[in-house]
Write a protein that holds these residues in place. Structure first.
Motif, short mmCIF file in Angstrom:
data_model
loop_
_atom_site.label_atom_id
_atom_site.label_comp_id
_atom_site.label_asym_id
_atom_site.label_seq_id
_atom_site.Cartn_x
_atom_site.Cartn_y
_atom_site.Cartn_z
N SER A 28 43.74 44.78 35.58
CA SER A 28 43.37 45.06 34.20
C SER A 28 42.43 43.96 33.67
O SER A 28 41.42 44.25 33.02
N SER A 29 42.75 42.72 33.96
CA SER A 29 41.90 41.60 33.53
C SER A 29 40.56 41.63 34.24
O SER A 29 39.51 41.38 33.64
N GLN A 30 40.59 41.97 35.53
CA GLN A 30 39.33 42.09 36.27
C GLN A 30 38.46 43.17 35.67
O GLN A 30 37.25 42.98 35.51
N TYR A 31 39.06 44.28 35.31
CA TYR A 31 38.30 45.37 34.71
C TYR A 31 37.72 44.94 33.35
O TYR A 31 36.58 45.26 33.04
N GLN A 32 38.51 44.20 32.58
CA GLN A 32 38.01 43.73 31.28
C GLN A 32 36.82 42.78 31.46
O GLN A 32 35.84 42.85 30.71
N LEU A 33 36.90 41.87 32.44
CA LEU A 33 35.77 40.98 32.73
C LEU A 33 34.56 41.81 33.17
O LEU A 33 33.43 41.54 32.75
N TYR A 34 34.81 42.79 34.00
CA TYR A 34 33.74 43.68 34.45
C TYR A 34 33.06 44.33 33.25
O TYR A 34 31.84 44.32 33.14
N GLU A 35 33.84 44.88 32.36
CA GLU A 35 33.29 45.56 31.18
C GLU A 35 32.51 44.60 30.28
O GLU A 35 31.51 44.97 29.69
N LEU A 36 32.97 43.35 30.20
CA LEU A 36 32.28 42.37 29.36
C LEU A 36 30.90 42.00 29.90
O LEU A 36 29.98 41.73 29.14
N TYR A 37 30.75 42.00 31.23
CA TYR A 37 29.54 41.44 31.83
C TYR A 37 28.66 42.43 32.58
O TYR A 37 27.53 42.09 32.94
#
Length: 180
Positions: free
Chosen positions: A22-31
């Motif tokens: 979930s955190s990896q996906y959030q970082l992905y979405e941010l960048y």
């Protein structure tokens, strides 16, 4: 506010280090959008940029244990995308424009060409029309903020070649913009 954002990003990175999808996906979405734009500036082909961005995120997440907060996560990821883009171009054997090291000498007090202010669309169009080597130098120096020492390391060229390439690229860009 900025401190809150940094804390949130650091929290996401730390959670991602533990494998939290979930955190990896959030970082992905941010960048992802910013990294895609960088890939497009270097590669100019949508599919290649998408592939490079995906590979960059995979590598970043695999190597998160090496991320030590010496820069922001975004800056670290950006370096990965740029390096992968340049390596992709090298594999395709698209070289920098060749130069004779003695053909052009730059000095610190060299007069800067005066350019009337132009709209950003003309500049973007002009950059796209530059030969690949010139486009790389302009992207790295002007848009990504690398200095000539860093560019020389990334591209495997001398610092003087980087400076000469930049000067020639800038001159060519002005010529292109003036014809638009």
């Amino acid at each position: 506010m900025e401190t809150d954002i940094r804390f949130r990003h650091k929290s996401l990175v730390e959670s991602s280090k533990t494998g939290d999808r979930s955190s990896q996906y959030q970082l992905y979405e941010l960048y992802v959008d910013a990294m895609y734009n960088i890939g497009m500036r270097f590669l100019g082909i949508k599919e290649d940029a998408e592939d490079i961005v995906q590979d960059s995120f995979v590598d970043a997440f695999k190597n998160l244990h090496n991320f030590k907060y010496e820069s922001t996560f975004g800056a670290w990821l950006k370096r990965i995308v740029i390096n992968k883009s340049i390596n992709h171009l090298k594999v395709k054997r698209l070289p920098l424009a060749t130069m004779d090291d003695h053909e052009y000498h730059l000095t610190e007090d060299e007069a800067h060409e005066k350019v009337d202010p132009v709209d950003i669309l003309k500049v973007k169009t002009g950059i796209e029309k530059l030969p690949l080597g010139y486009k790389q130098i302009i992207n790295l120096y002007l848009l990504e903020g690398y200095d000539h020492n860093e560019i020389s390391e990334v591209l495997g060229i001398s610092t003087s070649t980087s400076k000469s390439q930049y000067h020639r690229a800038k001159k060519k860009l002005v010529e292109i913009i003036n014809t638009l």
